[in-house]
Design a protein around this motif. Structure first.
Motif, mmCIF file in Angstrom:
data_model
loop_
_atom_site.group_PDB
_atom_site.id
_atom_site.type_symbol
_atom_site.label_atom_id
_atom_site.label_comp_id
_atom_site.label_asym_id
_atom_site.label_seq_id
_atom_site.Cartn_x
_atom_site.Cartn_y
_atom_site.Cartn_z
ATOM 1 N N GLN A 1 -11.568 7.069 -0.483
ATOM 2 C CA GLN A 1 -12.433 8.259 -0.493
ATOM 3 C C GLN A 1 -12.243 9.072 -1.771
ATOM 4 O O GLN A 1 -13.187 9.693 -2.280
ATOM 5 C CB GLN A 1 -12.127 9.131 0.724
ATOM 6 N N ASN A 2 -10.992 9.058 -2.338
ATOM 7 C CA ASN A 2 -10.710 9.831 -3.531
ATOM 8 C C ASN A 2 -11.118 9.122 -4.812
ATOM 9 O O ASN A 2 -11.131 9.717 -5.892
ATOM 10 C CB ASN A 2 -9.212 10.171 -3.592
ATOM 11 N N LYS B 1 -4.540 4.241 6.998
ATOM 12 C CA LYS B 1 -4.939 5.639 6.743
ATOM 13 C C LYS B 1 -4.819 5.970 5.258
ATOM 14 O O LYS B 1 -5.730 6.577 4.664
ATOM 15 C CB LYS B 1 -4.065 6.565 7.569
ATOM 16 N N VAL B 2 -3.718 5.538 4.655
ATOM 17 C CA VAL B 2 -3.509 5.809 3.229
ATOM 18 C C VAL B 2 -4.559 5.078 2.393
ATOM 19 O O VAL B 2 -5.125 5.642 1.435
ATOM 20 C CB VAL B 2 -2.084 5.379 2.820
ATOM 21 N N GLU B 3 -4.840 3.835 2.775
ATOM 22 C CA GLU B 3 -5.822 3.052 2.029
ATOM 23 C C GLU B 3 -7.207 3.675 2.124
ATOM 24 O O GLU B 3 -7.971 3.701 1.142
ATOM 25 C CB GLU B 3 -5.839 1.605 2.568
ATOM 26 N N LYS B 4 -7.538 4.238 3.276
ATOM 27 C CA LYS B 4 -8.841 4.878 3.461
ATOM 28 C C LYS B 4 -8.941 6.148 2.611
ATOM 29 O O LYS B 4 -9.983 6.405 1.998
ATOM 30 C CB LYS B 4 -9.033 5.206 4.928
ATOM 31 N N GLN B 5 -7.846 6.924 2.576
ATOM 32 C CA GLN B 5 -7.844 8.153 1.764
ATOM 33 C C GLN B 5 -8.023 7.827 0.292
ATOM 34 O O GLN B 5 -8.743 8.525 -0.438
ATOM 35 C CB GLN B 5 -6.540 8.924 2.002
ATOM 36 N N ARG B 6 -7.347 6.793 -0.182
ATOM 37 C CA ARG B 6 -7.461 6.401 -1.577
ATOM 38 C C ARG B 6 -8.886 5.972 -1.926
ATOM 39 O O ARG B 6 -9.399 6.268 -3.014
ATOM 40 C CB ARG B 6 -6.495 5.271 -1.894
ATOM 41 N N THR C 1 0.832 -1.215 0.000
ATOM 42 C CA THR C 1 0.000 0.000 0.000
ATOM 43 C C THR C 1 0.859 1.254 0.000
ATOM 44 O O THR C 1 0.598 2.215 -0.752
ATOM 45 C CB THR C 1 -0.926 0.003 1.233
#
Length: 315
Positions: free
Chosen positions: A313-314, A306-311, A253
């Motif tokens: 959402q985008n 956190k990074v996976e969640k942001q991706r 990730t």
């Protein structure tokens, strides 16, 4: 059964008791080993034992203390576990006189259903002798390493209550219970069992039983600890595998965007999957505590989540 045989042989070898104690023991052995039978209006005394030593003791006592002759007969009985040898002591001609002398019938020729009154209310020596006789007739003792019990199978509830009452006078608490239509008196506390064996006159067997029981408990404890350790190892191995899978996913990730200290901690876990956190800390350069290693792996996984969640959402 070997230890039970040893106990009964030790008890049957006691030969320093008073006449009153011997009479009490003989009465209990007859009462718990068989009892009185009426054949053609004559009382016949018969008692059966699994110990030849016990049968010989009773035969000798009937002659020396009560003055009567008796027959000792060996009886073979088939059981699911094979042939069992039993030994029967039988008094034919003087059965009525012996029953009266032992107190197993009263002056009115009525049978006593428990133990004779002068035994129940007798001296401590008589009570110990009565318990000894009951155990020789129908006593059982657990094998070392198994659930502890000392038990006497009783001919009826009155006999069971007599044993409960007399044991109380010796300072030992026993319980009467019914098992498949048979009355039994049982001790389960190991300390009480050891004390009762000593009171009955089997100190050598008591020490042997206690020693073997302690050895069995030690082996059981060792096995439980080994099983506990195995379970812990399995849980640790499973946790290490799960952590390694999460770290691999975190590296995928984050790619190159992984802080060096977090990458090093994660790589240590991947390279040493069976190692504990403490061992991983010692392998780190420079060495760190297990809490520090655990914290860095935890931050690595949180950062990847956190990074996976942001991706997501985008997207």
């Amino acid at each position: 059964m070997a230890l039970l045989d040893d106990v009964k042989s030790e008890l049957a070898a006691i030969d320093n008791e008073t006449s009153a104690a011997k009479k009490a023991q003989a009465a209990a052995m007859i009462r718990f080993g068989g009892g009185l039978h009426l054949i053609q209006k004559h009382i016949v005394v018969e008692a059966q034992f699994d110990s030849l030593d016990a049968a010989k003791w009773l035969q000798d006592t009937i002659k020396d203390v009560f003055g009567h002759e008796s027959d000792l007969i060996q009886v073979s009985r088939q059981t699911p576990n094979g042939t069992v040898q039993r030994y029967s002591v039988r008094v034919l001609r003087a059965g009525g006189a012996l029953a009266l002398q032992t107190g197993l019938i009263d002056r009115r020729k009525r049978p006593v259903r428990g133990l004779p009154a002068d035994v129940v209310s007798g001296t401590p020596a008589q009570i110990k002798a009565a318990w000894r006789g009951a155990f020789l007739a129908h006593g059982e003792l657990s094998d070392p390493g198994k659930a502890s019990y000392l038990e006497i199978v009783c001919p009826g509830s009155e006999a069971a209550l007599a044993l409960v009452g007399t044991a109380r006078r010796l300072g030992i608490s026993v319980k009467a219970r019914q098992v498949r239509s048979s009355e039994r008196v049982t001790l389960r506390d190991p300390d009480a069992i050891e004390r009762m064996l000593i009171l009955l006159g089997a100190p050598r067997s008591a020490r042997e039983w206690t020693g073997k029981r302690s050895d069995g408990e030690s082996r059981g404890k060792a096995n439980r600890l080994a099983n506990f350790d195995d379970a812990n190892m399995r849980r640790s191995a499973k946790a290490a595998v799960e952590a390694s899978e999460k770290i691999l996913k975190a590296f995928e990730t984050l790619g190159d965007d992984v802080p060096e200290n977090l990458r090093a901690a994660g790589q240590l876990r991947l390279d040493h999957r069976d190692a504990s956190l403490e061992e991983l800390g010692r392998l780190a350069d420079p060495p760190v505590t297990k809490d520090a290693i655990a914290g860095r792996i935890r931050r690595l996984l949180l950062l990847a989540a956190k990074v996976e969640k942001q991706r997501a959402q985008n997207a």
